[in-house]
Design a protein around this motif. Structure first.
Motif, PDB file in Angstrom:
ATOM      1  N   PRO A 174      36.445  30.874  47.781  1.00  0.00           N
ATOM      2  CA  PRO A 174      37.670  30.554  48.335  1.00  0.00           C
ATOM      3  C   PRO A 174      39.111  31.207  47.536  1.00  0.00           C
ATOM      4  O   PRO A 174      40.218  31.282  48.174  1.00  0.00           O
ATOM      5  CB  PRO A 174      37.783  29.073  47.646  1.00  0.00           C
ATOM      6  CG  PRO A 174      36.760  28.746  46.575  1.00  0.00           C
ATOM      7  CD  PRO A 174      35.807  29.902  47.006  1.00  0.00           C
ATOM      8  N   ASN A 175      38.694  31.970  46.600  1.00  0.00           N
ATOM      9  CA  ASN A 175      39.884  32.748  45.654  1.00  0.00           C
ATOM     10  C   ASN A 175      39.135  34.256  45.473  1.00  0.00           C
ATOM     11  O   ASN A 175      38.872  34.575  44.299  1.00  0.00           O
ATOM     12  CB  ASN A 175      40.153  32.086  44.649  1.00  0.00           C
ATOM     13  CG  ASN A 175      40.580  30.510  44.477  1.00  0.00           C
ATOM     14  OD1 ASN A 175      41.831  30.591  45.320  1.00  0.00           O
ATOM     15  ND2 ASN A 175      40.126  29.768  44.103  1.00  0.00           N
ATOM     16  N   THR A 201      38.627  38.221  45.402  1.00  0.00           N
ATOM     17  CA  THR A 201      39.698  39.415  44.740  1.00  0.00           C
ATOM     18  C   THR A 201      40.052  40.074  46.324  1.00  0.00           C
ATOM     19  O   THR A 201      39.614  39.985  47.014  1.00  0.00           O
ATOM     20  CB  THR A 201      38.684  40.203  43.827  1.00  0.00           C
ATOM     21  OG1 THR A 201      37.663  40.770  44.696  1.00  0.00           O
ATOM     22  CG2 THR A 201      38.512  39.389  42.585  1.00  0.00           C
ATOM     23  N   GLN A 202      40.904  40.892  45.884  1.00  0.00           N
ATOM     24  CA  GLN A 202      41.705  41.846  47.023  1.00  0.00           C
ATOM     25  C   GLN A 202      40.498  42.866  47.623  1.00  0.00           C
ATOM     26  O   GLN A 202      40.717  43.104  48.590  1.00  0.00           O
ATOM     27  CB  GLN A 202      43.085  42.482  46.610  1.00  0.00           C
ATOM     28  CG  GLN A 202      43.725  43.098  47.670  1.00  0.00           C
ATOM     29  CD  GLN A 202      45.012  43.749  47.188  1.00  0.00           C
ATOM     30  OE1 GLN A 202      45.520  43.554  46.179  1.00  0.00           O
ATOM     31  NE2 GLN A 202      45.653  44.336  48.040  1.00  0.00           N
ATOM     32  N   LEU A 203      40.014  43.439  46.703  1.00  0.00           N
ATOM     33  CA  LEU A 203      39.088  44.355  47.148  1.00  0.00           C
ATOM     34  C   LEU A 203      37.450  43.948  47.077  1.00  0.00           C
ATOM     35  O   LEU A 203      36.973  44.655  47.950  1.00  0.00           O
ATOM     36  CB  LEU A 203      38.992  45.820  46.015  1.00  0.00           C
ATOM     37  CG  LEU A 203      38.304  46.780  46.248  1.00  0.00           C
ATOM     38  CD1 LEU A 203      38.678  47.480  47.753  1.00  0.00           C
ATOM     39  CD2 LEU A 203      38.474  48.031  44.854  1.00  0.00           C
ATOM     40  N   GLY A 204      37.028  43.001  46.670  1.00  0.00           N
ATOM     41  CA  GLY A 204      35.603  42.691  46.551  1.00  0.00           C
ATOM     42  C   GLY A 204      35.203  42.483  48.135  1.00  0.00           C
ATOM     43  O   GLY A 204      34.082  43.095  48.279  1.00  0.00           O
ATOM     44  N   PRO A 205      35.576  41.659  48.970  1.00  0.00           N
ATOM     45  CA  PRO A 205      35.213  41.517  50.229  1.00  0.00           C
ATOM     46  C   PRO A 205      34.946  42.731  51.109  1.00  0.00           C
ATOM     47  O   PRO A 205      34.096  42.951  51.772  1.00  0.00           O
ATOM     48  CB  PRO A 205      36.091  40.650  50.816  1.00  0.00           C
ATOM     49  CG  PRO A 205      36.818  39.729  49.741  1.00  0.00           C
ATOM     50  CD  PRO A 205      36.680  40.895  48.486  1.00  0.00           C
ATOM     51  N   THR A 206      36.112  43.647  50.842  1.00  0.00           N
ATOM     52  CA  THR A 206      36.057  44.987  51.435  1.00  0.00           C
ATOM     53  C   THR A 206      34.786  45.809  50.980  1.00  0.00           C
ATOM     54  O   THR A 206      34.053  46.414  51.927  1.00  0.00           O
ATOM     55  CB  THR A 206      37.047  45.911  51.420  1.00  0.00           C
ATOM     56  OG1 THR A 206      38.545  45.236  51.736  1.00  0.00           O
ATOM     57  CG2 THR A 206      37.205  47.134  52.130  1.00  0.00           C
ATOM     58  N   MET A 233      32.840  40.995  41.161  1.00  0.00           N
ATOM     59  CA  MET A 233      34.120  40.632  41.203  1.00  0.00           C
ATOM     60  C   MET A 233      34.263  39.226  41.826  1.00  0.00           C
ATOM     61  O   MET A 233      35.150  38.727  41.426  1.00  0.00           O
ATOM     62  CB  MET A 233      34.772  41.780  42.267  1.00  0.00           C
ATOM     63  CG  MET A 233      35.072  43.196  41.570  1.00  0.00           C
ATOM     64  SD  MET A 233      35.572  44.437  42.718  1.00  0.00           S
ATOM     65  CE  MET A 233      37.265  43.803  42.706  1.00  0.00           C
ATOM     66  N   ASP A 234      33.350  39.027  42.666  1.00  0.00           N
ATOM     67  CA  ASP A 234      33.974  37.851  43.369  1.00  0.00           C
ATOM     68  C   ASP A 234      32.708  36.593  43.246  1.00  0.00           C
ATOM     69  O   ASP A 234      32.913  35.713  43.868  1.00  0.00           O
ATOM     70  CB  ASP A 234      33.794  38.008  44.898  1.00  0.00           C
ATOM     71  CG  ASP A 234      34.996  38.729  45.461  1.00  0.00           C
ATOM     72  OD1 ASP A 234      35.866  38.548  44.593  1.00  0.00           O
ATOM     73  OD2 ASP A 234      34.958  39.197  46.518  1.00  0.00           O
ATOM     74  N   ALA A 235      31.840  36.756  42.510  1.00  0.00           N
ATOM     75  CA  ALA A 235      30.796  35.797  42.167  1.00  0.00           C
ATOM     76  C   ALA A 235      31.531  34.614  41.580  1.00  0.00           C
ATOM     77  O   ALA A 235      32.525  34.682  40.676  1.00  0.00           O
ATOM     78  CB  ALA A 235      29.610  35.845  41.602  1.00  0.00           C
ATOM     79  N   THR A 236      31.504  33.339  41.922  1.00  0.00           N
ATOM     80  CA  THR A 236      31.849  32.103  41.246  1.00  0.00           C
ATOM     81  C   THR A 236      30.932  31.595  40.245  1.00  0.00           C
ATOM     82  O   THR A 236      31.326  30.624  39.597  1.00  0.00           O
ATOM     83  CB  THR A 236      32.188  31.069  42.393  1.00  0.00           C
ATOM     84  OG1 THR A 236      30.993  30.559  42.862  1.00  0.00           O
ATOM     85  CG2 THR A 236      33.160  31.640  43.349  1.00  0.00           C
ATOM     86  N   VAL A 237      29.605  31.914  40.205  1.00  0.00           N
ATOM     87  CA  VAL A 237      28.827  31.261  39.223  1.00  0.00           C
ATOM     88  C   VAL A 237      28.578  32.119  37.773  1.00  0.00           C
ATOM     89  O   VAL A 237      28.090  31.746  36.836  1.00  0.00           O
ATOM     90  CB  VAL A 237      27.461  31.242  39.728  1.00  0.00           C
ATOM     91  CG1 VAL A 237      27.464  30.338  40.877  1.00  0.00           C
ATOM     92  CG2 VAL A 237      26.868  32.648  39.994  1.00  0.00           C
ATOM     93  N   PHE A 238      29.594  33.142  37.674  1.00  0.00           N
ATOM     94  CA  PHE A 238      29.459  33.910  36.441  1.00  0.00           C
ATOM     95  C   PHE A 238      30.281  33.261  35.180  1.00  0.00           C
ATOM     96  O   PHE A 238      30.510  34.275  34.270  1.00  0.00           O
ATOM     97  CB  PHE A 238      29.669  35.323  36.723  1.00  0.00           C
ATOM     98  CG  PHE A 238      28.811  36.380  37.703  1.00  0.00           C
ATOM     99  CD1 PHE A 238      27.312  35.673  37.662  1.00  0.00           C
ATOM    100  CD2 PHE A 238      28.920  37.398  38.173  1.00  0.00           C
ATOM    101  CE1 PHE A 238      26.519  36.296  38.338  1.00  0.00           C
ATOM    102  CE2 PHE A 238      28.087  38.030  39.105  1.00  0.00           C
ATOM    103  CZ  PHE A 238      26.749  37.354  39.023  1.00  0.00           C
ATOM    104  N   GLY A 239      30.610  31.977  35.360  1.00  0.00           N
ATOM    105  CA  GLY A 239      30.823  31.571  34.192  1.00  0.00           C
ATOM    106  C   GLY A 239      29.642  31.595  33.081  1.00  0.00           C
ATOM    107  O   GLY A 239      30.033  31.467  31.956  1.00  0.00           O
ATOM    108  N   SER A 240      28.253  31.501  33.700  1.00  0.00           N
ATOM    109  CA  SER A 240      27.334  31.490  32.764  1.00  0.00           C
ATOM    110  C   SER A 240      27.186  33.098  32.406  1.00  0.00           C
ATOM    111  O   SER A 240      26.664  33.902  33.471  1.00  0.00           O
ATOM    112  CB  SER A 240      26.245  30.907  33.708  1.00  0.00           C
ATOM    113  OG  SER A 240      24.498  31.390  32.994  1.00  0.00           O
ATOM    114  N   GLN A 241      26.998  33.180  31.306  1.00  0.00           N
ATOM    115  CA  GLN A 241      26.900  34.786  30.852  1.00  0.00           C
ATOM    116  C   GLN A 241      25.520  35.243  31.083  1.00  0.00           C
ATOM    117  O   GLN A 241      25.076  36.280  31.466  1.00  0.00           O
ATOM    118  CB  GLN A 241      27.146  34.875  29.466  1.00  0.00           C
ATOM    119  CG  GLN A 241      28.711  34.799  29.045  1.00  0.00           C
ATOM    120  CD  GLN A 241      29.533  35.687  29.852  1.00  0.00           C
ATOM    121  OE1 GLN A 241      29.168  37.061  29.752  1.00  0.00           O
ATOM    122  NE2 GLN A 241      30.470  35.367  30.467  1.00  0.00           N
TER     123      GLN A 241
END
Length: 455
Positions: A112-113, A115-120, A195-203
């Motif tokens: 949902p949030n 980065t500007q470059l990640g999806p490209t 850049m865009d993964a949301t699960v990387f709060g886990s190291q």
């Protein structure tokens, strides 16, 4: 029973060969399962759908990284997978599976949030990987098309525009050049994940992802930047180019320095300078290791090989890389079946040019099949005449039915479990015979073949 006891005493069953075949694929499966378990154990609190989608994407990166390891040209990788040809087959399989998983990830997962470059970066990566995957499997469209749909697809492929495009994109050199971009496209997708993964709060999840992607990219950089510098090569020049029949040639190469060492039955990557440019292809070696010159046989199948008689001439330079393959009759039992289709007789010629009378197994039934007169039948018959253990069976499919497993076993007259089979020729023929022999009771470890089409 006496014959069975005698054969067991003369040569043991080569179960270790089956273990070698299975270790590589089993290791890939274990890595995939272990990686999934690690992610599940370290799963952070959050949206389960997002987590599963990103796990699928990470597994795709893992498989694509494994694919880059498999084509790294490192010797231990070849040995681990029982030959560079088997490693290339598994490279193609894991690349297809990895690309499919990343496609599923893109279709099912979103940030949902972002980065500007990640999806490209992710889009460029998956488009590139998908294009290379389709390009790689396109020459095999017959084998992957369901039988009921084949007539329709054949009509589509026969259309003039499709044939024109097919001739252009079917060039091996062009495909090989673009195929070298695989690591770049994977790198773009890998960076998108960071850049865009949301699960990387886990190291733990972040560093496991970095590890699998980083290993694959490291092997890619080795192949592109270092492999050519450390590879052992040998300088040769063309001494003669002679047609075998209307669709195949033999090329003799004389050494300009140290001779090229190989085992009978192996193939080699040969760089040939032609009138238009340098060409790099795997070629089967038909000569024996003791001969001064190296003899390679070429079937006119692709853009270069179809014109080799016009493009290659005596005096042109050639560079031979390290030998490849494990196609070796000494890995078999004391009662063997050799099957060669057309120019696929080349490794058997290398065996026969190398072995002395009395060194073959107890009995070998040699089936040599071709449409019309076999291209090298006279030479084969001459070499066979030096070995009492060797029994030659010529099959002309213009006048005789195609060779079948039932015909082979009826001619041999031995229990299938006592046999070893060595198959070389057109892929469809070899695959059909391989499946049939295993179903008939020949041990899977005792059915040997090479995959000469490394694309």
């Amino acid at each position: 029973m006496a014959l069975e006891t005698q054969l067991r005493q003369r040569r043991p069953y080569h179960g270790a060969h089956l273990v070698t075949r299975l270790v590589g694929p089993a290791t890939i499966g274990a890595l995939v399962v272990a990686f999934a378990l690690l992610w599940l154990l370290a799963r952070p609190v959050g949206d389960a759908g997002q987590f599963i989608g990103q796990l699928i994407g990470a597994e795709g990166v893992l498989l694509l990284s494994v694919g880059l390891v498999l084509i790294s040209t490192l010797r231990w990788v070849e040995q681990f997978f029982d030959g560079v040809d088997k490693a290339a087959v598994w490279h193609r399989r894991v690349a297809m599976a990895g690309t499919a998983l990343i496609g599923v990830h893109i279709a099912s997962t979103g940030n949902p949030n972002p980065t500007q470059l990640g999806p490209t970066l992710g889009t460029i990566g998956i488009v590139g990987l998908a294009t290379l995957t389709v390009w790689a499997i396109a020459p095999r469209w017959r084998s992957i098309t369901p039988r009921p749909a084949r007539p329709l697809v054949e009509r589509f492929m026969a259309a003039p525009p499709i044939r024109f495009v097919g001739r252009w994109i079917g060039r091996y050199g062009l495909w090989r050049g673009f195929h070298r971009l695989t690591g770049i496209f994977l790198g773009l997708g890998f960076v998108h994940g960071l850049m865009d993964a949301t699960v990387f709060g886990s190291q733990l999840l972040r560093w496991s992802y970095v590890a699998v992607g980083g290993v694959g990219l490291a092997f890619y950089l080795y192949r592109e930047l270092l492999a050519r510098r450390v590879a052992r090569t040998h300088d040769y020049e063309v001494s003669s180019v002679e047609p075998i029949d209307d669709a195949s040639y033999e090329i003799w190469l004389r050494p300009l320095g140290d001779r090229f060492d190989f085992r009978p039955g192996q193939f080699a990557l040969v760089n040939l300078e032609a009138r238009d440019r340098w060409h790099r292809h795997p070629f089967t070696i038909a000569s024996g290791p003791q001969e001064k010159e190296v003899r390679i046989t070429v079937r006119a199948l692709g853009d270069f090989t179809s014109s080799i008689g016009d493009l290659v001439a005596p005096g042109m330079p050639a560079v031979i890389s390290s030998p490849q393959g494990h196609f070796d009759f000494t890995r078999g039992t004391e009662h063997q079946v050799w099957v060669a289709g057309g120019i696929g007789v080349s490794p058997m010629l290398s065996w026969l040019r190398s072995v002395r009378p009395g060194e073959l197994p107890h009995r070998v039934d040699f089936f040599y099949t071709a449409r019309g007169p076999a291209p090298l039948a006279d030479e084969v018959a001459h070499l066979v005449g030096h070995h009492e253990e060797l029994h030659l069976h010529l099959v002309d499919t213009e006048t005789d039915p195609r060779l079948t497993v039932e015909q082979v076993l009826a001619t041999v007259g031995a229990e299938p479990r006592l046999l070893s089979a060595f198959l070389c020729g057109p892929e469809q023929m070899v695959s059909t015979l391989q499946r049939g022999l295993v179903r008939a009771g020949v041990g899977p470890a005792n059915v040997h073949r090479e995959f000469y089409n490394l694309r």
